[in-house]
Design an enzyme around this catalytic site. Structure first.
Site, short mmCIF file in Angstrom:
data_model
loop_
_atom_site.label_atom_id
_atom_site.label_comp_id
_atom_site.label_asym_id
_atom_site.label_seq_id
_atom_site.Cartn_x
_atom_site.Cartn_y
_atom_site.Cartn_z
N GLY A 1 0.85 -1.20 0.00
CA GLY A 1 0.00 0.00 0.00
C GLY A 1 0.87 1.24 0.00
O GLY A 1 0.54 2.27 0.58
N ALA A 2 2.01 1.13 -0.67
CA ALA A 2 3.04 2.16 -0.54
C ALA A 2 2.66 3.48 -1.18
O ALA A 2 3.26 4.51 -0.87
CB ALA A 2 4.35 1.63 -1.11
N ILE B 1 -1.39 6.59 4.16
CA ILE B 1 -0.65 6.25 5.39
C ILE B 1 0.84 6.17 5.06
O ILE B 1 1.69 6.76 5.72
CB ILE B 1 -1.15 4.91 5.98
N SER B 2 1.13 5.45 3.98
CA SER B 2 2.54 5.28 3.60
C SER B 2 3.19 6.61 3.28
O SER B 2 4.38 6.81 3.54
CB SER B 2 2.64 4.36 2.38
N ARG C 1 -14.29 -1.70 2.95
CA ARG C 1 -15.60 -2.34 2.73
C ARG C 1 -16.44 -1.47 1.78
O ARG C 1 -16.56 -0.28 1.97
CB ARG C 1 -16.30 -2.48 4.08
N ASN D 1 -10.18 -9.23 1.45
CA ASN D 1 -8.83 -8.90 1.90
C ASN D 1 -8.04 -10.14 2.25
O ASN D 1 -6.81 -10.16 2.12
CB ASN D 1 -8.88 -7.92 3.08
N GLN E 1 0.27 -12.52 0.20
CA GLN E 1 1.43 -11.85 0.81
C GLN E 1 2.10 -12.75 1.85
O GLN E 1 3.33 -12.76 1.97
CB GLN E 1 1.00 -10.51 1.41
N ASN F 1 -7.09 -3.32 7.22
CA ASN F 1 -8.20 -3.90 7.98
C ASN F 1 -8.93 -5.01 7.24
O ASN F 1 -8.96 -4.99 6.02
CB ASN F 1 -9.21 -2.79 8.31
N ASP G 1 -4.90 2.80 18.57
CA ASP G 1 -5.93 2.82 19.61
C ASP G 1 -5.31 3.19 20.96
O ASP G 1 -5.90 3.93 21.74
CB ASP G 1 -6.61 1.45 19.68
N HIS H 1 -8.93 -4.84 16.69
CA HIS H 1 -9.01 -3.45 16.23
C HIS H 1 -10.37 -3.28 15.54
O HIS H 1 -10.50 -3.27 14.33
CB HIS H 1 -7.86 -3.14 15.26
C1 LMR Z 1 -8.95 3.70 12.29
O1 LMR Z 1 -8.99 3.15 13.39
O2 LMR Z 1 -8.79 4.92 12.16
C2 LMR Z 1 -9.17 2.88 11.06
O3 LMR Z 1 -8.90 1.56 11.28
C3 LMR Z 1 -10.58 3.11 10.63
C4 LMR Z 1 -10.99 2.34 9.43
O4 LMR Z 1 -11.97 1.61 9.55
O5 LMR Z 1 -10.37 2.50 8.39
#
Ligand code: LMR
Length: 394
Positions: free
Chosen positions: A55-56, A60-61, A136, A149, A156, A175, A203, A231
């Site tokens: 996911g580079a 996020i990356s 989703r 996924n 992978q 996720n 979290d 998560h």
């Molecule tokens: C988050 O906790 O911010 C993400 O995992 C939320 C998500 O469902 O993409």
């Protein structure tokens, strides 16, 4: 397809960005031979750590890679080789990421390779940060999401099994990350099961922030925060064992109703609130928390403290079902490994909620049993009532 970068064998120097392909790539064909530049070579140069990121080309990356390349994550004396995995669709974007890395002149960044074949990108990886996953779609149930996924993480996991170092540490962010990590782990028997993590540090960071704000103290004074479980919205942010300035957080805050009825759901659903505000999932804070999760494994944990990571439950001291990936309190000596911290107080309030998250993960594991080589039971995550949520879907 994928041109392996020869530069790591040559010693320090500039990096080479090599794309997978046939066609010349302009700046990406640049090469640099350190033997021409020995006088600039530091005496204490270490072997580069090889970090593969899926996911580079994603958001996020885009935050994380620059932290890694700067030395902020693995240390200011640790050279880094980045292997960036994308999809066919993101190929141009991957090249863009590589160009920006190149333009940033990070002295520790030794090489960047980009590609779309995990078997090539994960070759010799010391770390695999599996960030890419599909969100989703409308009308899709969690079971469908797991299936979709899951296929990615089977591929992978198999690729890691074949080409990564057996000591490779794998951190799954895409996720549903706990079960994706389980799938990757079960498909990579050559790797140590203990080296698979799913990210719950985000979290934990969220929980620390809210406890600090409520108590009116600086974040740094909040410690010993565990996220238990999945998560997902069943995760359990543990205020029972958390501490503020060394004292029990519940005593410092002295507001049990807030802890149970406001703090807990706020952490469980924070990802969703953020999506409402931003219109997309958390990216910068997720990247920060991945960096924190890695740092937690490569630096010794402070005396008396711990960090949260979702890890394989085999042999765990809390009686959680074996064979799932479940967030628990961990400590590290800084060598990339960890141990689960024993002896935390699990009162009835925590036990009930931890059980709910465990049940959810056991059901998720059943739903993907055909992807993990287990016999497993039927998938019960179908229908509105049984369907469970990611933080962002609440
Ligand atoms: C988050 O906790 O911010 C993400 O995992 C939320 C998500 O469902 O993409």
């Amino acid at each position: 397809m994928f041109a392996r970068n020869p530069v790591s064998a040559r010693g320090r120097g500039a990096f080479v960005v090599r794309a997978a392909e046939e066609k010349p790539l302009g700046v990406f064909k640049l090469e640099y031979d350190i033997s021409n530049d020995d006088k600039h070579k530091p005496n204490n140069w270490k072997e580069p750590v090889v970090v593969a990121v899926s996911g580079a080309a994603g958001q996020i990356s885009n935050h994380l890679l620059f932290k890694i390349a700067s030395g902020e994550v693995y240390g200011q004396d640790q050279p880094v080789a980045l292997r960036l995995l994308g999809s066919e669709r993101s190929r141009e974007a991957l090249e863009g990421v590589a160009m920006e890395l190149e333009d940033s002149l990070f002295p520790l960044l030794r090489e960047v390779n980009i590609g779309i074949d995990p078997e090539l990108v994960f070759a010799d990886a010391d770390w695999a940060l599996l960030i890419g996953a599909k969100p989703r779609g409308p009308g899709m149930e969690r079971a469908d999401l797991l299936e979709m996924n899951g296929a990615i993480f089977v591929e992978q996991g198999k690729a890691l099994n074949k080409v990564a170092k057996p000591t490779c540490v794998v951190c799954v962010v895409g996720n549903p990350c706990n079960t994706n990590a389980l799938i990757a782990m079960e498909n990579a028997p050559n790797l140590d099961r203990k080296n698979f993590h799913a990210l719950t540090r985000l979290d934990e960071n969220r929980a620390k922030c809210q406890l600090a704000l409520k108590a009116g103290v600086f974040y740094e004074t909040v410690s010993n925060v565990t996220i238990w479980g999945n998560h997902s919205t069943t995760q359990v942010p543990d205020f029972v064992n958390a501490r503020i300035d060394g004292a029990p957080a519940a005593e410092v805050i002295d507001d049990q109703a807030w802890l149970e009825s406001e703090f807990t759901p706020a952490i469980q659903t924070r990802g969703g609130l953020l999506i409402k505000k931003w219109g997309r999932s958390s990216a910068a804070s997720t990247a920060v928390s991945i960096a924190d999760a890695i740092k937690a494994l490569v630096t010794p944990t402070k005396e008396g403290d711990w960090f949260s990571s979702a890890v394989c439950t085999d042999g765990n001291p809390y009686g959680i079902a074996e064979g799932i990936v479940f967030s628990m309190p961990c400590r590290s000596t800084g060598d990339g490994s960890y141990e689960i911290v024993e002896g935390l107080e699990i009162n009835d309030w925590l036990r009930e909620r931890i059980q709910t998250s465990e049940d959810e993960l056991t059901k998720e594991a059943d739903c993907v049993s055909h992807l993990t080589g287990k016999m497993g039971g039927a998938c019960e995550l179908q229908g509105a009532e049984a369907d469970t949520m990611l933080p962002g879907e609440a």
